[in-house]
Design a protein around this motif. Sequence first.
Motif, PDB file in Angstrom:
ATOM      1  N   LEU A 144       1.058  -1.049   0.001  1.00  0.00           N
ATOM      2  CA  LEU A 144      -0.475  -0.072  -0.174  1.00  0.00           C
ATOM      3  C   LEU A 144       0.968   0.907   0.175  1.00  0.00           C
ATOM      4  N   LEU A 145       2.356   1.250   0.383  1.00  0.00           N
ATOM      5  CA  LEU A 145       3.094   2.297   0.785  1.00  0.00           C
ATOM      6  C   LEU A 145       3.653   2.407  -0.740  1.00  0.00           C
ATOM      7  N   LYS A 146       3.591   1.291  -1.987  1.00  0.00           N
ATOM      8  CA  LYS A 146       5.350   1.911  -2.897  1.00  0.00           C
ATOM      9  C   LYS A 146       4.794   2.625  -3.593  1.00  0.00           C
ATOM     10  N   GLY A 147       5.691   3.215  -3.917  1.00  0.00           N
ATOM     11  CA  GLY A 147       5.483   5.161  -4.273  1.00  0.00           C
ATOM     12  C   GLY A 147       5.196   6.108  -3.708  1.00  0.00           C
ATOM     13  N   LEU A 148       4.787   5.399  -2.325  1.00  0.00           N
ATOM     14  CA  LEU A 148       3.649   6.743  -1.518  1.00  0.00           C
ATOM     15  C   LEU A 148       4.447   8.411  -1.564  1.00  0.00           C
ATOM     16  N   ASP A 149       4.164   9.471  -1.742  1.00  0.00           N
ATOM     17  CA  ASP A 149       4.732  10.910  -1.798  1.00  0.00           C
ATOM     18  C   ASP A 149       3.968  12.155  -1.108  1.00  0.00           C
ATOM     19  N   LEU A 150       4.019  11.650  -0.055  1.00  0.00           N
ATOM     20  CA  LEU A 150       2.906  13.063   0.806  1.00  0.00           C
ATOM     21  C   LEU A 150       3.633  14.340   0.838  1.00  0.00           C
ATOM     22  N   GLY A 151       4.700  14.270   0.695  1.00  0.00           N
ATOM     23  CA  GLY A 151       5.710  15.945   0.652  1.00  0.00           C
ATOM     24  C   GLY A 151       5.913  16.034   2.576  1.00  0.00           C
ATOM     25  N   VAL A 152       6.218  14.890   3.332  1.00  0.00           N
ATOM     26  CA  VAL A 152       6.448  14.776   4.415  1.00  0.00           C
ATOM     27  C   VAL A 152       7.237  13.535   4.117  1.00  0.00           C
ATOM     28  N   PRO A 153       8.826  13.230   4.983  1.00  0.00           N
ATOM     29  CA  PRO A 153       8.898  11.999   5.819  1.00  0.00           C
ATOM     30  C   PRO A 153       8.060  10.976   6.546  1.00  0.00           C
ATOM     31  N   LEU A 154       7.890   9.883   5.784  1.00  0.00           N
ATOM     32  CA  LEU A 154       7.381   8.372   6.411  1.00  0.00           C
ATOM     33  C   LEU A 154       8.943   8.271   6.931  1.00  0.00           C
ATOM     34  N   MET A 155       7.495   6.743   8.106  1.00  0.00           N
ATOM     35  CA  MET A 155       8.395   6.167   8.653  1.00  0.00           C
ATOM     36  C   MET A 155       7.275   4.654   9.017  1.00  0.00           C
ATOM     37  N   LEU A 156       8.184   3.416   8.690  1.00  0.00           N
ATOM     38  CA  LEU A 156       7.119   2.668   9.171  1.00  0.00           C
ATOM     39  C   LEU A 156       7.602   1.597  10.444  1.00  0.00           C
ATOM     40  N   SER A 157       6.045   1.471  10.547  1.00  0.00           N
ATOM     41  CA  SER A 157       6.183   0.390  11.659  1.00  0.00           C
ATOM     42  C   SER A 157       4.834  -0.575  11.830  1.00  0.00           C
ATOM     43  N   GLY A 158       4.697  -1.220  12.974  1.00  0.00           N
ATOM     44  CA  GLY A 158       4.019  -2.933  12.548  1.00  0.00           C
ATOM     45  C   GLY A 158       4.759  -4.120  12.323  1.00  0.00           C
ATOM     46  N   GLY A 159       4.445  -4.884  13.651  1.00  0.00           N
ATOM     47  CA  GLY A 159       4.864  -6.118  13.093  1.00  0.00           C
ATOM     48  C   GLY A 159       6.143  -6.250  12.959  1.00  0.00           C
ATOM     49  N   LEU A 160       7.569  -4.942  12.685  1.00  0.00           N
ATOM     50  CA  LEU A 160       8.282  -6.118  11.658  1.00  0.00           C
ATOM     51  C   LEU A 160       9.732  -6.344  12.984  1.00  0.00           C
ATOM     52  N   ASP A 161      10.420  -6.979  12.815  1.00  0.00           N
ATOM     53  CA  ASP A 161      11.499  -7.516  13.564  1.00  0.00           C
ATOM     54  C   ASP A 161      12.833  -8.126  11.985  1.00  0.00           C
ATOM     55  N   ALA A 162      13.430  -8.737  12.995  1.00  0.00           N
ATOM     56  CA  ALA A 162      15.031  -8.936  12.267  1.00  0.00           C
ATOM     57  C   ALA A 162      14.500  -9.514  10.898  1.00  0.00           C
ATOM     58  N   ALA A 163      14.116 -10.269  10.959  1.00  0.00           N
ATOM     59  CA  ALA A 163      13.608 -11.324   9.691  1.00  0.00           C
ATOM     60  C   ALA A 163      13.051 -10.781   8.774  1.00  0.00           C
ATOM     61  N   THR A 164      11.720  -9.543   9.004  1.00  0.00           N
ATOM     62  CA  THR A 164      10.926  -9.184   7.805  1.00  0.00           C
ATOM     63  C   THR A 164      11.304  -7.401   7.939  1.00  0.00           C
ATOM     64  N   VAL A 165      12.121  -6.887   8.207  1.00  0.00           N
ATOM     65  CA  VAL A 165      12.292  -5.763   8.267  1.00  0.00           C
ATOM     66  C   VAL A 165      12.723  -5.492   6.705  1.00  0.00           C
ATOM     67  N   GLY A 166      13.878  -6.541   6.247  1.00  0.00           N
ATOM     68  CA  GLY A 166      14.239  -6.109   4.784  1.00  0.00           C
ATOM     69  C   GLY A 166      13.094  -6.493   3.829  1.00  0.00           C
ATOM     70  N   GLU A 167      12.098  -7.329   4.134  1.00  0.00           N
ATOM     71  CA  GLU A 167      11.553  -8.013   2.645  1.00  0.00           C
ATOM     72  C   GLU A 167      10.230  -5.666   3.297  1.00  0.00           C
ATOM     73  N   ALA A 168      10.388  -5.388   4.247  1.00  0.00           N
ATOM     74  CA  ALA A 168       9.415  -4.518   4.378  1.00  0.00           C
ATOM     75  C   ALA A 168       9.735  -3.255   3.575  1.00  0.00           C
ATOM     76  N   VAL A 169      11.652  -2.937   4.170  1.00  0.00           N
ATOM     77  CA  VAL A 169      11.250  -1.466   3.213  1.00  0.00           C
ATOM     78  C   VAL A 169      11.700  -2.156   1.570  1.00  0.00           C
TER      79      VAL A 169
END
Length: 236
Positions: A160-185
């Motif tokens: 849902l976030l791919k290519g999203l540009d709202l004109g303000v910096p964005l940060m991602l959270s929710g269900g992240l850990d060392a095993a999933t953060v790479g895929e999330a990014v």
Amino acid sequence: MSGVDAMTTRGLVKICGLSTEETLDAALEAGADMIGLVFFEKSPRNVSLEAASRLAARARGRAEIVVLSVDADDALVEAIVSAVRPDWLQLHGHESPARCAELKARHGIRIMKALGISAAEDIATAAPYVAHVDRLLFDAKPPKGAVLPGGNGVSFDWRLLKGLDLGVPLMLSGGLDAATVGEAVRIGGIRDVDVSSGVESARGVKDTELIRAFVAAARRAVPGAASDAAEQGRSA
């Protein structure tokens, strides 16, 4: 390369819900860019003003200090800002754009507004906040009946976030850990990440090894991050 340029290139890593000196030190030594202190009584990560003040003093100058509140009244926000002197106020409740603007102006502090995401239509709720905040944090909507607005260890569809540009910096959270953060990014395209339950050995209990592993995995997730970090270390 300056520290700011390096962080822009490699992405930011925030470790939220810290409550002990040992785990704070682990986050700082691992190279976290932001540390989060929670002020919400229902959370197992809730800290007192006194404890937060001590932790903030320990982190100051080494990482940006973020304080998290949930629909806090004026008196509590004033007490938090006075005691902790944070760099950021993270609003994780139902605060309106007007409330964000009010707190930003009153305290002269940067505002990070957290928004719960579960479907594409939730992204639209961000638009009214853009002019009044310094950063938006997209977190997974809490499960039905949950008492916590975040830190529940659940994720959402990062596509849902791919290519999203709202004109303000964005940060991602929710269900992240060392095993999933790479895929999330990779999938979401957001380089700045925030973790809480994903670095815990039990609910509310941070684990130093999991913290180190998460920061390392987040750095690997961003192309050039490892070399940027090494260059920054050589120039320090």
